[in-house]
Design an enzyme around this catalytic site. Structure first.
Site, PDB file in Angstrom:
ATOM      1  N   HIS A   1     -10.399  -5.334  -3.254  1.00  0.00           N
ATOM      2  CA  HIS A   1      -9.068  -5.606  -2.727  1.00  0.00           C
ATOM      3  C   HIS A   1      -9.153  -5.977  -1.261  1.00  0.00           C
ATOM      4  O   HIS A   1     -10.015  -5.489  -0.533  1.00  0.00           O
ATOM      5  CB  HIS A   1      -8.132  -4.404  -2.905  1.00  0.00           C
ATOM      6  CG  HIS A   1      -8.701  -3.104  -2.439  1.00  0.00           C
ATOM      7  ND1 HIS A   1      -9.641  -2.396  -3.168  1.00  0.00           N
ATOM      8  CD2 HIS A   1      -8.483  -2.381  -1.319  1.00  0.00           C
ATOM      9  CE1 HIS A   1      -9.954  -1.297  -2.517  1.00  0.00           C
ATOM     10  NE2 HIS A   1      -9.275  -1.267  -1.378  1.00  0.00           N
TER      11      HIS A   1
ATOM     12  N   ASP B   1       0.850  -1.192   0.000  1.00  0.00           N
ATOM     13  CA  ASP B   1       0.000   0.000   0.000  1.00  0.00           C
ATOM     14  C   ASP B   1       0.888   1.246   0.000  1.00  0.00           C
ATOM     15  O   ASP B   1       1.887   1.314   0.718  1.00  0.00           O
ATOM     16  CB  ASP B   1      -0.930  -0.001   1.218  1.00  0.00           C
ATOM     17  CG  ASP B   1      -2.079   0.983   1.074  1.00  0.00           C
ATOM     18  OD1 ASP B   1      -3.235   0.525   0.961  1.00  0.00           O
ATOM     19  OD2 ASP B   1      -1.818   2.208   1.060  1.00  0.00           O
TER      20      ASP B   1
HETATM   21  P1  AMP Z   1      -9.732   1.486   0.093  1.00  0.00           P
HETATM   22  O1  AMP Z   1      -9.835   2.838   0.741  1.00  0.00           O
HETATM   23  O2  AMP Z   1     -10.189   0.343   0.959  1.00  0.00           O
HETATM   24  O3  AMP Z   1     -10.422   1.499  -1.258  1.00  0.00           O
HETATM   25  O4  AMP Z   1      -8.202   1.202  -0.135  1.00  0.00           O
HETATM   26  C1  AMP Z   1      -7.478   1.758  -1.191  1.00  0.00           C
HETATM   27  C2  AMP Z   1      -6.034   1.700  -0.805  1.00  0.00           C
HETATM   28  O5  AMP Z   1      -5.262   1.896  -1.965  1.00  0.00           O
HETATM   29  C3  AMP Z   1      -5.594   2.755   0.204  1.00  0.00           C
HETATM   30  O6  AMP Z   1      -5.079   2.122   1.374  1.00  0.00           O
HETATM   31  C4  AMP Z   1      -4.529   3.548  -0.549  1.00  0.00           C
HETATM   32  O7  AMP Z   1      -3.467   3.957   0.278  1.00  0.00           O
HETATM   33  C5  AMP Z   1      -4.095   2.548  -1.591  1.00  0.00           C
HETATM   34  N1  AMP Z   1      -3.504   3.116  -2.785  1.00  0.00           N
HETATM   35  C6  AMP Z   1      -3.951   4.171  -3.502  1.00  0.00           C
HETATM   36  N2  AMP Z   1      -3.153   4.389  -4.570  1.00  0.00           N
HETATM   37  C7  AMP Z   1      -2.175   3.448  -4.515  1.00  0.00           C
HETATM   38  C8  AMP Z   1      -1.049   3.152  -5.334  1.00  0.00           C
HETATM   39  N3  AMP Z   1      -0.761   3.858  -6.451  1.00  0.00           N
HETATM   40  N4  AMP Z   1      -0.252   2.115  -4.968  1.00  0.00           N
HETATM   41  C9  AMP Z   1      -0.520   1.411  -3.853  1.00  0.00           C
HETATM   42  N5  AMP Z   1      -1.578   1.628  -3.055  1.00  0.00           N
HETATM   43  C10 AMP Z   1      -2.400   2.643  -3.371  1.00  0.00           C
END
Ligand code: AMP
Ligand code: ZN
Length: 128
Positions: A114, A45
């Site tokens: 996810h 993440d």
């Molecule tokens: P959610 O809020 O459950 O939809 O989780 C989305 C997650 O994606 C969050 O924890 C973000 O920090 C993560 N995230 C967003 N953009 C990226 C990225 N480019 N690479 C890795 N993680 C990401």
């Protein structure tokens, strides 16, 4: 490439062209790989909420858990089993948390299903 995703009812509509995690799966956006197989991909993440914070995503675009169908049953089980395997590989012997945020009230910000794997510290409950 991911297939076109149908409108799913809770207000998020994505396609492979505008889905962040589809872009990561396609390699268009860089990520730190943790695990990969024919069905899923796991990566770090970008804003970790614990010393270990891994996202496990299906290669198939599914908007969310609520958008999954009976055809996804085995895939969902695979995601959880692989998450447990990653936790073991990461040495999370004292436990860990798995989270699936779904929809706006669930705090989902990326509309590609996810599993969050969080570990490496004691985690409070209940969540906010
Ligand atoms: P959610 O809020 O459950 O939809 O989780 C989305 C997650 O994606 C969050 O924890 C973000 O920090 C993560 N995230 C967003 N953009 C990226 C990225 N480019 N690479 C890795 N993680 C990401
Ligand atoms: Zn996607």
């Amino acid at each position: 490439m991911c297939a076109y995703a149908e409108y799913t009812g809770y207000g998020v509509h994505t396609t492979a062209m505008n889905c962040l995690f589809c872009s990561i799966l396609d390699g268009a956006i860089p990520s730190t790989a943790i695990y990969s197989d024919e069905l899923c991909y796991a990566f770090a993440d970008i804003a970790p909420q614990a010393p270990i914070h891994v996202l496990v995503v299906p290669r198939k675009h599914i908007d969310s858990l609520s958008a999954s169908t009976v055809e996804d049953t085995a895939l969902l089980g695979h995601l959880l089993k692989i998450t447990a395997e990653i936790a073991r590989q990461q040495g999370l012997k004292n436990g860990y948390r798995t989270v699936l945020n779904t929809g706006a009230d669930g705090g989902q910000t990326v509309a590609h299903l996810h599993v969050h794997l969080l570990g490496g510290r004691s985690l409070a409950w209940p969540p906010g």
